[in-house]
Design a protein around this motif. Structure first.
Motif, PDB file in Angstrom:
ATOM      1  N   PHE A  99       0.848  -1.187   0.000  1.00 18.38           N
ATOM      2  CA  PHE A  99       0.000   0.000   0.000  1.00 18.38           C
ATOM      3  C   PHE A  99       0.883   1.236   0.000  1.00 18.38           C
ATOM      4  O   PHE A  99       1.743   1.398   0.870  1.00 18.38           O
ATOM      5  CB  PHE A  99      -0.922  -0.027   1.226  1.00 18.38           C
ATOM      6  CG  PHE A  99      -1.867  -1.194   1.194  1.00 18.38           C
ATOM      7  CD1 PHE A  99      -3.153  -1.044   0.696  1.00 18.38           C
ATOM      8  CD2 PHE A  99      -1.464  -2.447   1.632  1.00 18.38           C
ATOM      9  CE1 PHE A  99      -4.016  -2.130   0.641  1.00 18.38           C
ATOM     10  CE2 PHE A  99      -2.316  -3.539   1.583  1.00 18.38           C
ATOM     11  CZ  PHE A  99      -3.598  -3.378   1.083  1.00 18.38           C
ATOM     12  N   THR A 100       0.670   2.109  -0.983  1.00 16.78           N
ATOM     13  CA  THR A 100       1.477   3.315  -1.137  1.00 16.78           C
ATOM     14  C   THR A 100       0.562   4.540  -1.199  1.00 16.78           C
ATOM     15  O   THR A 100      -0.579   4.449  -1.640  1.00 16.78           O
ATOM     16  CB  THR A 100       2.337   3.239  -2.412  1.00 16.78           C
ATOM     17  OG1 THR A 100       1.481   3.131  -3.550  1.00 16.78           O
ATOM     18  CG2 THR A 100       3.290   2.050  -2.370  1.00 16.78           C
ATOM     19  N   PRO A 101       1.074   5.700  -0.791  1.00 16.87           N
ATOM     20  CA  PRO A 101       0.213   6.885  -0.709  1.00 16.87           C
ATOM     21  C   PRO A 101      -0.006   7.581  -2.051  1.00 16.87           C
ATOM     22  O   PRO A 101       0.890   7.646  -2.893  1.00 16.87           O
ATOM     23  CB  PRO A 101       0.977   7.804   0.245  1.00 16.87           C
ATOM     24  CG  PRO A 101       2.402   7.410   0.095  1.00 16.87           C
ATOM     25  CD  PRO A 101       2.399   5.938  -0.217  1.00 16.87           C
ATOM     26  N   VAL A 102      -1.233   8.060  -2.209  1.00 12.96           N
ATOM     27  CA  VAL A 102      -1.598   8.950  -3.314  1.00 12.96           C
ATOM     28  C   VAL A 102      -2.484  10.041  -2.742  1.00 12.96           C
ATOM     29  O   VAL A 102      -3.134   9.848  -1.724  1.00 12.96           O
ATOM     30  CB  VAL A 102      -2.338   8.218  -4.463  1.00 12.96           C
ATOM     31  CG1 VAL A 102      -1.439   7.202  -5.147  1.00 12.96           C
ATOM     32  CG2 VAL A 102      -3.605   7.562  -3.973  1.00 12.96           C
ATOM     33  N   LYS A 103      -2.513  11.179  -3.402  1.00 16.99           N
ATOM     34  CA  LYS A 103      -3.334  12.295  -2.924  1.00 16.99           C
ATOM     35  C   LYS A 103      -4.748  12.257  -3.483  1.00 16.99           C
ATOM     36  O   LYS A 103      -5.679  12.743  -2.850  1.00 16.99           O
ATOM     37  CB  LYS A 103      -2.674  13.619  -3.290  1.00 16.99           C
ATOM     38  CG  LYS A 103      -1.384  13.844  -2.547  1.00 16.99           C
ATOM     39  CD  LYS A 103      -0.754  15.148  -2.925  1.00 16.99           C
ATOM     40  CE  LYS A 103       0.585  15.265  -2.189  1.00 16.99           C
ATOM     41  NZ  LYS A 103       1.332  16.422  -2.572  1.00 16.99           N
ATOM     42  N   ASP A 104      -4.910  11.705  -4.685  1.00 20.90           N
ATOM     43  CA  ASP A 104      -6.221  11.749  -5.327  1.00 20.90           C
ATOM     44  C   ASP A 104      -7.166  10.683  -4.778  1.00 20.90           C
ATOM     45  O   ASP A 104      -6.744   9.639  -4.295  1.00 20.90           O
ATOM     46  CB  ASP A 104      -6.090  11.612  -6.846  1.00 20.90           C
ATOM     47  CG  ASP A 104      -5.297  10.384  -7.252  1.00 20.90           C
ATOM     48  OD1 ASP A 104      -4.269  10.102  -6.621  1.00 20.90           O
ATOM     49  OD2 ASP A 104      -5.713   9.705  -8.203  1.00 20.90           O
ATOM     50  N   VAL A 105      -8.441  10.973  -4.855  1.00 19.09           N
ATOM     51  CA  VAL A 105      -9.499  10.072  -4.427  1.00 19.09           C
ATOM     52  C   VAL A 105      -9.813   9.128  -5.581  1.00 19.09           C
ATOM     53  O   VAL A 105      -9.819   9.537  -6.747  1.00 19.09           O
ATOM     54  CB  VAL A 105     -10.758  10.889  -4.043  1.00 19.09           C
ATOM     55  CG1 VAL A 105     -11.913   9.977  -3.679  1.00 19.09           C
ATOM     56  CG2 VAL A 105     -10.441  11.834  -2.899  1.00 19.09           C
ATOM     57  N   LYS A 106     -10.092   7.871  -5.278  1.00 19.55           N
ATOM     58  CA  LYS A 106     -10.483   6.918  -6.308  1.00 19.55           C
ATOM     59  C   LYS A 106     -11.760   7.420  -6.977  1.00 19.55           C
ATOM     60  O   LYS A 106     -12.713   7.780  -6.310  1.00 19.55           O
ATOM     61  CB  LYS A 106     -10.711   5.541  -5.696  1.00 19.55           C
ATOM     62  CG  LYS A 106     -11.067   4.495  -6.728  1.00 19.55           C
ATOM     63  CD  LYS A 106     -11.383   3.194  -6.034  1.00 19.55           C
ATOM     64  CE  LYS A 106     -12.031   2.213  -6.955  1.00 19.55           C
ATOM     65  NZ  LYS A 106     -13.221   2.646  -7.630  1.00 19.55           N
ATOM     66  N   ALA A 107     -11.767   7.436  -8.317  1.00 19.37           N
ATOM     67  CA  ALA A 107     -12.894   8.038  -9.018  1.00 19.37           C
ATOM     68  C   ALA A 107     -13.631   7.095  -9.964  1.00 19.37           C
ATOM     69  O   ALA A 107     -14.782   7.344 -10.299  1.00 19.37           O
ATOM     70  CB  ALA A 107     -12.416   9.261  -9.806  1.00 19.37           C
ATOM     71  N   VAL A 108     -12.991   6.040 -10.430  1.00 17.15           N
ATOM     72  CA  VAL A 108     -13.636   5.130 -11.384  1.00 17.15           C
ATOM     73  C   VAL A 108     -13.464   3.690 -10.929  1.00 17.15           C
ATOM     74  O   VAL A 108     -12.666   3.392 -10.038  1.00 17.15           O
ATOM     75  CB  VAL A 108     -13.046   5.290 -12.813  1.00 17.15           C
ATOM     76  CG1 VAL A 108     -13.291   6.699 -13.340  1.00 17.15           C
ATOM     77  CG2 VAL A 108     -11.566   4.975 -12.832  1.00 17.15           C
ATOM     78  N   LYS A 109     -14.189   2.787 -11.586  1.00 17.03           N
ATOM     79  CA  LYS A 109     -14.106   1.362 -11.281  1.00 17.03           C
ATOM     80  C   LYS A 109     -12.675   0.862 -11.458  1.00 17.03           C
ATOM     81  O   LYS A 109     -11.973   1.261 -12.365  1.00 17.03           O
ATOM     82  CB  LYS A 109     -15.045   0.597 -12.222  1.00 17.03           C
ATOM     83  CG  LYS A 109     -15.030  -0.890 -12.051  1.00 17.03           C
ATOM     84  CD  LYS A 109     -15.913  -1.544 -13.122  1.00 17.03           C
ATOM     85  CE  LYS A 109     -15.768  -3.038 -13.124  1.00 17.03           C
ATOM     86  NZ  LYS A 109     -14.469  -3.513 -13.589  1.00 17.03           N
ATOM     87  N   ASN A 110     -12.265  -0.040 -10.557  1.00 19.95           N
ATOM     88  CA  ASN A 110     -10.937  -0.647 -10.658  1.00 19.95           C
ATOM     89  C   ASN A 110     -10.768  -1.385 -11.976  1.00 19.95           C
ATOM     90  O   ASN A 110     -11.693  -2.017 -12.458  1.00 19.95           O
ATOM     91  CB  ASN A 110     -10.718  -1.677  -9.544  1.00 19.95           C
ATOM     92  CG  ASN A 110     -10.676  -1.091  -8.175  1.00 19.95           C
ATOM     93  OD1 ASN A 110     -10.744   0.111  -7.991  1.00 19.95           O
ATOM     94  ND2 ASN A 110     -10.571  -1.946  -7.191  1.00 19.95           N
TER      95      ASN A 110
END
Length: 118
Positions: A52-63
């Motif tokens: 698990f690594t950090p990102v700033k953006d929120v998940k927005a679409v289907k995986n």
């Protein structure tokens, strides 16, 4: 030359929190925790891992990639995961499929399959 996959990297807004959630969900252990990543595995010496690594953006679409979990008791496992913070997810699967789609606390979809026919 054959190749083996070693880990799947999961982008997360809160890597430590999401890694702990998945470790509990899968019965995994945390094998490495740093400020910028957390790695979990079934056991300390067993691969593959989830990192698990950090990102700033929120998940927005289907995986584009997701896990399928196959418990012995689908209904009980779905209840356990929802009690842990998963939520039902609609990705257009319809009502007549033998799996249940859930999303983890950061919205990553995964499927809980029915028991395997013998």
């Amino acid at each position: 030359m054959p190749v083996r996959w070693e880990k799947i990297v999961v982008d997360a807004q809160d890597p430590a929190r999401l890694a702990r959630w998945w470790a509990e969900a899968l019965g995994y252990v945390i094998v490495n925790e740093q400020s910028d990543e957390v790695e979990i595995r079934r056991s300390r010496d067993e691969l593959p891992a989830l990192l698990f690594t950090p990102v700033k953006d929120v998940k927005a679409v289907k995986n584009r990639l997701h896990m399928d979990l196959r418990p012995e008791d689908q209904e009980a496992e779905v209840e356990r995961l929802v009690d842990m913070g998963a939520r039902p997810a609609d990705i257009g699967q319809g009502d007549d499929v033998p799996w249940i789609v859930l999303a983890d606390p950061e919205g990553n979809e995964f499927c809980v399959l029915g028991s395997r026919s013998r």
